[in-house]
Structures are given as C-alpha cells and as structure tokens.
Design a protein around this motif. Structure first.
Motif, PDB file in Angstrom:
ATOM      1  N   GLY A  41     105.644 -60.833  -1.250  1.00  0.00           N
ATOM      2  CA  GLY A  41     106.780 -59.946  -1.502  1.00  0.00           C
ATOM      3  C   GLY A  41     107.882 -60.019  -0.450  1.00  0.00           C
ATOM      4  N   LYS A  44     110.012 -65.144  -0.152  1.00  0.00           N
ATOM      5  CA  LYS A  44     109.884 -66.611  -0.075  1.00  0.00           C
ATOM      6  C   LYS A  44     110.309 -67.287  -1.377  1.00  0.00           C
ATOM      7  CE  LYS A  44     105.386 -66.396   0.641  1.00  0.00           C
ATOM      8  NZ  LYS A  44     105.177 -64.932   0.578  1.00  0.00           N
ATOM      9  N   SER A  45     109.711 -66.837  -2.492  1.00  0.00           N
ATOM     10  CA  SER A  45     110.021 -67.477  -3.776  1.00  0.00           C
ATOM     11  C   SER A  45     111.474 -67.266  -4.151  1.00  0.00           C
ATOM     12  CB  SER A  45     109.123 -66.915  -4.889  1.00  0.00           C
ATOM     13  OG  SER A  45     107.777 -67.237  -4.625  1.00  0.00           O
ATOM     14  N   THR A  46     111.991 -66.081  -3.851  1.00  0.00           N
ATOM     15  CA  THR A  46     113.393 -65.814  -4.168  1.00  0.00           C
ATOM     16  C   THR A  46     114.294 -66.792  -3.407  1.00  0.00           C
ATOM     17  OG1 THR A  46     112.868 -63.488  -4.514  1.00  0.00           O
ATOM     18  CG2 THR A  46     115.192 -64.030  -4.196  1.00  0.00           C
TER      19      THR A  46
HETATM   20  P1  ADP Z   1     107.228 -63.772  -2.261  1.00  0.00           P
HETATM   21  O1  ADP Z   1     107.416 -65.074  -2.949  1.00  0.00           O
HETATM   22  O2  ADP Z   1     107.490 -63.837  -0.783  1.00  0.00           O
HETATM   23  O3  ADP Z   1     105.887 -63.160  -2.522  1.00  0.00           O
HETATM   24  P2  ADP Z   1     109.392 -62.878  -3.964  1.00  0.00           P
HETATM   25  O4  ADP Z   1     110.547 -63.639  -3.452  1.00  0.00           O
HETATM   26  O5  ADP Z   1     108.776 -63.345  -5.221  1.00  0.00           O
HETATM   27  O6  ADP Z   1     108.298 -62.714  -2.822  1.00  0.00           O
HETATM   28  O7  ADP Z   1     109.821 -61.367  -4.200  1.00  0.00           O
HETATM   29  C1  ADP Z   1     110.459 -60.585  -3.204  1.00  0.00           C
HETATM   30  C2  ADP Z   1     110.694 -59.186  -3.731  1.00  0.00           C
HETATM   31  O8  ADP Z   1     111.652 -59.209  -4.777  1.00  0.00           O
HETATM   32  C3  ADP Z   1     109.434 -58.559  -4.328  1.00  0.00           C
HETATM   33  O9  ADP Z   1     109.407 -57.213  -3.956  1.00  0.00           O
HETATM   34  C4  ADP Z   1     109.636 -58.702  -5.810  1.00  0.00           C
HETATM   35  O10 ADP Z   1     109.009 -57.646  -6.504  1.00  0.00           O
HETATM   36  C5  ADP Z   1     111.131 -58.648  -5.963  1.00  0.00           C
HETATM   37  N1  ADP Z   1     111.570 -59.486  -7.106  1.00  0.00           N
HETATM   38  C6  ADP Z   1     111.345 -60.805  -7.232  1.00  0.00           C
HETATM   39  N2  ADP Z   1     111.897 -61.286  -8.378  1.00  0.00           N
HETATM   40  C7  ADP Z   1     112.476 -60.215  -8.977  1.00  0.00           C
HETATM   41  C8  ADP Z   1     113.221 -60.032 -10.186  1.00  0.00           C
HETATM   42  N3  ADP Z   1     113.494 -61.055 -11.007  1.00  0.00           N
HETATM   43  N4  ADP Z   1     113.651 -58.783 -10.468  1.00  0.00           N
HETATM   44  C9  ADP Z   1     113.413 -57.748  -9.650  1.00  0.00           C
HETATM   45  N5  ADP Z   1     112.738 -57.838  -8.485  1.00  0.00           N
HETATM   46  C10 ADP Z   1     112.259 -59.056  -8.145  1.00  0.00           C
END
Ligand code: ADP
Ligand code: MG
Length: 359
Positions: A41, A44-46
């Motif tokens: 959370g 990273k993926s974002t």
């Molecule tokens: P990681 O890959 O580090 O686990 P993410 O980048 O997937 O984290 O997500 C970071 C935060 O953004 C998380 O709290 C997630 O719930 C939120 N998030 C990710 N994608 C979306 C989306 N499409 N809409 C709303 N919130 C999102």
C-alpha cells in the motif's frame, strides 16, 4: 542526473480517497536495475503504472530519454510491464502470445515469427511454441510473459512482483534468469518487490518507499547498514533502535543518555546536546551469562527464541524495550537460553549507527 533514462519530477498521484504517490523525484540511468521496495500500500505499483502510462499523474512529470511523457499513451512508451497475474491471452498459443506485441507494431508475419522464435529459444520454450498457455506451468507462463515483454526490445522493463506467485524453488531460479537477462540485454529494469532477499539479489539500487514517498535510495548494502531514519532501519534489517539525548563526548564518541542507560556511539554527526537515535543491528550484539565491563551494555530477560536455519533470533526484554539479537547456534549453546532467563548484552560503540534523521 545527467543522461538519466527515466526521470520522475515531483510526481503525485491522488485517487479520490487516497494520496498514493506524494512528490517523488527520481533519476534512473540506462541499464540500471532498480528495486522499488516498501510495505503493502505504500505506492510501489502506482509509481510503476505511472511510468508505464497506465495511470496519469495528478501533477508532476515523467521523462523518458529526455522526453516528457505527459499525455503519451502506454502503447507509445515502450515500457512493457510484467506482473504476477500475468495477463497472457488464454486462447492464444505460446507463439501467438509472444508475437502479439510485434503484431501491434505492424511487423510482418515472417519477421514476427522469427523474432518470437528467438525469444522462445532464449527462454527455453521453443518446444512449447504451439501449446495453449493454459497448458503451461506457472514458471513456464512467467517465462512466456517475459518473452512477450522483451520481444520488441524495449529500453525499459517494468516488473511488478513478477515472482510472488511462484514457489520458493522456482522463484530463486527465475531470479537467476532475470539477472542474466538484465546483464545480457543491458536494458533498464524497474522491479517492484516487497521481498528484501529479491531486491538484494538483483538490484544495483534500492528505492525504499513508505506512505507514497521515497524514504531512502542507495546500494542495497548501504541502505541496509546505514539507514537514514527509523522507518528504513525497521524495514530493512533486524535492527534495535534506541533514542535519547546527547550528554557529552568521550573521545571520538558521543555519549547518549537513554531510558535504558548511557551509551557511546560514533560522534561524527552529533553535537554536544540534543536528541539522537541510533541503531544496533541484531547481529552486532554479544550475549553473555554474566555482566561485562563493556561500555555499551544492558541486561534483560529472554522472551523467546526463533530459529532461521543455522541462525537464531533471541528476543530479550530490557526494561520494557524488546531487543532482537541474531546468533549462530554454536555462539549461544553454552548460555542455554530459556524464556525468563537473565542475559547480558553488549556491543561496541563503533557498531552503533546514528540515524541521520532523528526519529
Ligand atoms: P503497493 O503496490 O505499494 O502495495 P499501490 O500503489 O497499489 O501500493 O497502492 C497505493 C495506495 O493507493 C493503496 O492504499 C491503494 O489502496 C490505493 N490505490 C491504488 N490503486 C487505486 C485506485 N485505482 N483507486 C483508488 N485507490 C487506489
Ligand atoms: Mg503493488
């Protein structure tokens, strides 16, 4: 950074209910292997999806090879992404899957087949070219996904926890394969993982994130041994963090008063007063059955012991503060440690690391 292949500038991503990326600045050189790490959370993926063009930044900018990517769609960026849920086309053969990106680039069928076959060869999949991807094992599917991502010879490969669905044995083999590919192709890998072992095995540089920000970036061994703040120290290692107030100096060392006692630490970045925190990694602490004259010593009682192969982690309560100490079995055999038993801890002043950003 001069000649950065990828540059992120004040990158922000706000979702309606969550501020996922909060002002990231980062330069990545061509050919670097970067690991993006951090708890679930943390964004990273974002961050990776922003680089890929699968998300638009709320503000800030991404440059690839000096060109702003604002408004440039994913398919024009040449930044393919591999992730754990592989998104292979289930009704296409292995060959057709690998050919697909070339088809999108309007490359003719003969050239397409030739290049796809080269990649299948390279990944040890040529005997399976005509099979349906549903008939492959997890590891084989992962290799198809990698072949499909690399068949267009992109300058950058983005990987989002690509090995996390594989079993431990296969994961190690794929790590070796990814490392070999990275060296052979000389392309830039940006690799998201929450597994420290993977990041350490593969990356030239680690970027550790928390709460949408970069906490520290550097070579794996530096981030591990020289954490910049308490979050990094906690995340990266078996570290014991102690906070207090500088009370003076003793030669090259600074003296810190803490609720657990008075300790000496390398004085380099400390003045003669003010708050300070330092870490002592779990493998740098010695255990003894009896008190010593060591400068830095505490004593406590054993809470429990955990076994990790040949090393053991001993958890010790010192005046309400939990210490973790890592030892080889033979080093502590004679102590016969049991929960509740008294034990003495000490470490050398030079082995403490003062956190640059006091926590
Ligand atoms: P990681 O890959 O580090 O686990 P993410 O980048 O997937 O984290 O997500 C970071 C935060 O953004 C998380 O709290 C997630 O719930 C939120 N998030 C990710 N994608 C979306 C989306 N499409 N809409 C709303 N919130 C999102
Ligand atoms: Mg993720």
């Amino acid at each position: 950074m001069k000649n950065a292949l990828v540059s992120l500038r004040k990158l922000e991503k706000k979702y309606p209910c969550h501020h996922a990326v909060r002002g990231i600045d980062l330069d990545i050189r061509a050919g670097e292997f970067i690991a993006l790490m951090g708890p679930s959370g943390c964004g990273k993926s974002t961050t990776l999806r922003l680089i890929a063009g699968l998300e638009e930044p709320t503000s800030g900018e991404i440059f690839i090879a000096g060109r702003s990517m604002n408004g440039v769609p994913a398919f024009e960026r040449d930044t393919p992404m591999v992730w754990q849920s592989l998104a292979l086309f289930p009704f296409l053969s292995v060959m057709e899957n690998v050919e697909f990106p070339l088809r999108m680039k309007k490359i003719g069928p003969i050239e397409r087949k030739k290049r796809a076959m080269e990649w299948l060869d390279r990944m040890g999949l040529s005997a399976m070219a005509e099979r349906n991807v549903a008939q492959l094992s997890g590891g084989q599917r992962q290799r198809v996904a990698i072949a499909r991502a690399l068949v267009t010879q992109p300058p950058i490969l983005l990987l989002d926890e690509p090995l996390s669905a594989l079993d431990a044995h296969l994961r190690v083999r794929m790590q070796t394969e990814l490392s070999r590919l990275h060296k052979e192709l000389g392309i830039t890998f940006i690799y998201v993982t929450h597994a420290q072992s993977e990041a350490f095995a593969l990356a030239d540089r680690i970027m550790l994130m928390n709460g949408g920000t970069i906490q520290q970036s550097g070579r794996p061994q530096d981030v591990y041994r020289e954490p910049e703040n308490a979050f990094v120290a906690e995340f990266m290692g078996m570290n014991n963090i102690i906070s207090g107030t500088v009370s003076g100096r003793s030669g090259e060392f600074a003296v810190i008063e803490t609720p657990l006692g008075r300790f000496e630490v390398p004085g380099g970045r400390l003045g003669n007063s003010g708050p300070a925190s330092f870490v002592v990694s779990a493998d740098r602490i010695s255990l003894a059955g009896e008190g010593s004259g060591a400068t830095n010593r505490v004593h406590g009682s054993v809470i429990g012991i955990e076994f990790f192969g040949s090393t053991q982690t001993v958890f010790i309560d010192v005046a309400g503060h939990e210490f973790r100490v890592q030892k080889q079995q033979h080093e502590i055999d004679a102590l016969d440690l049991q929960p509740g038993r008294d034990v003495h801890l000490n470490w050398q002043p030079a082995h403490a690391w003062v956190l640059p950003q006091a926590a």
